[in-house]
Design a protein around this motif. Structure first.
Motif, PDB file in Angstrom:
ATOM      1  N   SER A   1       0.819  -1.208   0.000  1.00 42.76           N
ATOM      2  CA  SER A   1       0.000   0.000   0.000  1.00 42.76           C
ATOM      3  C   SER A   1       0.848   1.251   0.000  1.00 42.76           C
ATOM      4  N   THR A   2       0.289   2.313  -0.566  1.00 45.12           N
ATOM      5  CA  THR A   2       0.802   3.671  -0.457  1.00 45.12           C
ATOM      6  C   THR A   2      -0.360   4.533   0.020  1.00 45.12           C
ATOM      7  N   THR A   3      -0.133   5.826   0.143  1.00 47.13           N
ATOM      8  CA  THR A   3      -1.234   6.701   0.545  1.00 47.13           C
ATOM      9  C   THR A   3      -2.298   6.786  -0.540  1.00 47.13           C
ATOM     10  N   GLU A   4      -1.936   6.456  -1.795  1.00 46.26           N
ATOM     11  CA  GLU A   4      -2.877   6.593  -2.908  1.00 46.26           C
ATOM     12  C   GLU A   4      -3.544   5.296  -3.326  1.00 46.26           C
ATOM     13  N   SER A   5      -2.917   4.139  -3.029  1.00 45.28           N
ATOM     14  CA  SER A   5      -3.452   2.900  -3.595  1.00 45.28           C
ATOM     15  C   SER A   5      -3.041   1.681  -2.775  1.00 45.28           C
ATOM     16  N   VAL A   6      -3.739   0.575  -3.061  1.00 45.66           N
ATOM     17  CA  VAL A   6      -3.396  -0.737  -2.503  1.00 45.66           C
ATOM     18  C   VAL A   6      -3.218  -1.701  -3.667  1.00 45.66           C
ATOM     19  N   SER A   7      -2.127  -2.458  -3.668  1.00 46.35           N
ATOM     20  CA  SER A   7      -1.896  -3.463  -4.709  1.00 46.35           C
ATOM     21  C   SER A   7      -2.055  -4.859  -4.113  1.00 46.35           C
ATOM     22  N   ILE A   8      -2.754  -5.717  -4.844  1.00 49.71           N
ATOM     23  CA  ILE A   8      -2.973  -7.098  -4.426  1.00 49.71           C
ATOM     24  C   ILE A   8      -2.512  -7.986  -5.568  1.00 49.71           C
ATOM     25  N   GLY A   9      -1.559  -8.865  -5.296  1.00 46.78           N
ATOM     26  CA  GLY A   9      -1.017  -9.664  -6.380  1.00 46.78           C
ATOM     27  C   GLY A   9      -0.646 -11.068  -5.968  1.00 46.78           C
ATOM     28  N   GLY A  10      -0.481 -11.915  -6.978  1.00 46.94           N
ATOM     29  CA  GLY A  10      -0.046 -13.285  -6.768  1.00 46.94           C
ATOM     30  C   GLY A  10       1.136 -13.600  -7.652  1.00 46.94           C
ATOM     31  N   THR A  11       2.070 -14.408  -7.126  1.00 47.48           N
ATOM     32  CA  THR A  11       3.284 -14.749  -7.866  1.00 47.48           C
ATOM     33  C   THR A  11       3.545 -16.245  -7.805  1.00 47.48           C
ATOM     34  N   ILE A  12       3.932 -16.816  -8.937  1.00 43.16           N
ATOM     35  CA  ILE A  12       4.473 -18.177  -9.011  1.00 43.16           C
ATOM     36  C   ILE A  12       5.909 -18.030  -9.489  1.00 43.16           C
ATOM     37  N   VAL A  13       6.859 -18.603  -8.744  1.00 41.09           N
ATOM     38  CA  VAL A  13       8.271 -18.400  -9.056  1.00 41.09           C
ATOM     39  C   VAL A  13       8.691 -19.172 -10.298  1.00 41.09           C
ATOM     40  N   SER A  14       8.273 -20.446 -10.402  1.00 39.23           N
ATOM     41  CA  SER A  14       8.697 -21.265 -11.545  1.00 39.23           C
ATOM     42  C   SER A  14       7.577 -22.214 -11.978  1.00 39.23           C
TER      43      SER A  14
END
Length: 300
Positions: free
Chosen positions: A199-212
Motif C-alpha cells: 500500500s501507499t497513501t494513494e493505492s493498494v496493490s494485491i497480487g499473486g506470484t508463481i516463481v517457476s
C-alpha cells in the motif's frame, strides 16, 4: 462522494436500527432532556455546538461489511448516526464514514457530514474496541453537520467530543476463511502460492506470484475505491483500477479494459473478483487475457 453500493447497504441497515431503537426507547416524554443512568457501562454522548446530547437508547449492527451505530434521545426520534464501510477497529475519515443528525423522525431533512457547497466530507470516527465475546462496540467521533436542504441556508452544527461505550451490537464478524489469489492467464488456470499485498497513501496493490515457471498478476486499487462495489479496470491509476500481468515471455503488460468487484472488506480482509485484457509497453505484443480472477487476503 460515498460509494453508491455502500449507501444502499447503509440505508437498509439504518432501517433495521430504527426498528430496534423504537423498541428500546423510553416511553415517558419527560425523559427527553434528562440524563439517564447508563445501563452497565453503555453510553453514547456528543456535544452539539457545545450543548450535550446524551442518548436514552442505542443500537448497533455489524453486517454487509458495515458498522452502523445510532444514539437516540427521547421518544421523538432525535438521532445521531454513524456508519463506516468496515468491521474492524481503526480510524476512518469523513471521506469514507457517514455521520448524521436527525432532529426528529418526521424531519424533512437531516444534517450530515457531506458539505453540499464544497463536495468535501468532514469528521472522523475511531472504532477503539469490538468485543466479540460480549458483542459490544466502543469508539469516538466528531464531525460538522450540514443541513440537507442547501436552499434553506441553515447554519452547520459542530459535533465534538463524541464517545460511544459498550454499545451492544447485532450481527457477526465473519471468519475471513481461506487466503487465496487465483486467475486464468490466456486460458491457463493458475493458483498463486505467493500473495503480496502492498500500500501507499494513494493505492493498494494485491497480487499473486508463481516463481517457476514465472507468473505474476496484480490489481492496483485507488484507496478511494476500497469499498464494496464494481469498478472498471483501465490503464491509469490516477483515474481508476489498473491490472498488471507478467507470464513467461510476457513481461509487465498493463490492462486496457476490464472490471474489478470488491465483494467485501471484513475484519481487515478484502475479497473480490476481476478480469482484464492487457497489452505490452507502448502497445506492443499480442493482448493478454486475464479471466476468472479472485482473491481473499488480508489488507496491509
Amino acid at each position: 462522494m460515498k460509494n453508491i453500493k455502500f449507501l444502499s447497504s447503509l440505508f437498509s441497515l439504518i432501517a433495521v436500527l430504527l426498528v430496534t431503537s423504537c423498541q428500546n426507547e423510553a416511553l415517558d416524554s419527560d425523559l427527553l432532556n434528562v440524563t439517564p443512568p447508563p445501563v452497565g457501562n453503555q453510553s453514547f454522548t456528543v456535544d452539539m455546538d457545545g450543548q450535550p446530547f446524551v442518548a436514552t437508547s442505542t443500537s448497533a449492527v455489524i453486517s454487509q461489511g458495515l458498522i452502523v451505530i445510532s444514539g437516540v434521545r427521547g421518544n421523538n426520534g432525535e438521532t445521531v448516526g454513524i456508519a463506516i464501510p468496515s468491521t474492524t477497529v481503526g480510524t476512518y475519515s469523513g471521506d469514507v464514514a457517514f455521520l448524521s443528525y436527525e432532529s426528529s423522525s418526521v424531519a424533512e431533512y437531516t444534517y450530515n457530514n457531506d458539505n453540499p457547497t464544497t463536495g468535501q466530507s468532514s469528521g472522523t470516527v475511531t472504532i477503539t474496541s469490538i468485543n466479540t465475546v460480549n458483542q459490544t462496540i466502543s469508539g469516538t467521533f466528531s464531525f460538522i453537520g450540514y443541513w440537507g436542504n442547501q436552499a434553506e441556508n441553515r447554519p452547520s452544527i459542530q459535533f465534538t467530543n463524541g464517545v460511544f461505550n459498550n454499545i451492544p451490537y447485532t450481527g457477526t464478524i465473519p471468519d475471513p476463511g481461506e487466503e487465496y489469489f487465483r486467475a486464468t492467464v490466456n486460458g491457463t488456470a493458475k493458483n498463486y502460492s505467493n500473495i503480496v499485498v502492498g500500500s501507499t497513501t494513494e493505492s493498494v496493490s494485491i497480487g499473486g506470484t508463481i516463481v517457476s515457471p514465472m507468473s505474476n498478476v496484480q490489481v492496483i486499487i485507488p484507496t478511494e475505491d476500497l469499498l464494496p462495489g464494481t469498478y472498471p479496470i483501465g490503464n491509469d491509476i490516477l483515474t481508476g483500477v489498473v491490472g498488471k500481468v507478467s507470464d513467461g515471455a510476457i513481461d509487465n503488460f498493463t490492462s486496457v479494459s476490464g472490471s474489478l468487484t470488491i465483494i467485501s472488506i471484513t475484519n481487515g480482509w478484502i475479497k473480490g473478483t476481476f478480469s482484464f485484457s492487457a497489452i505490452g509497453p507502448s502497445g506492443s505484443g499480442q493482448p493478454v487475457s486475464v479471466t476468472n480472477g479472485s482473491f481473499n487476503t488480508e489488507l496491509p
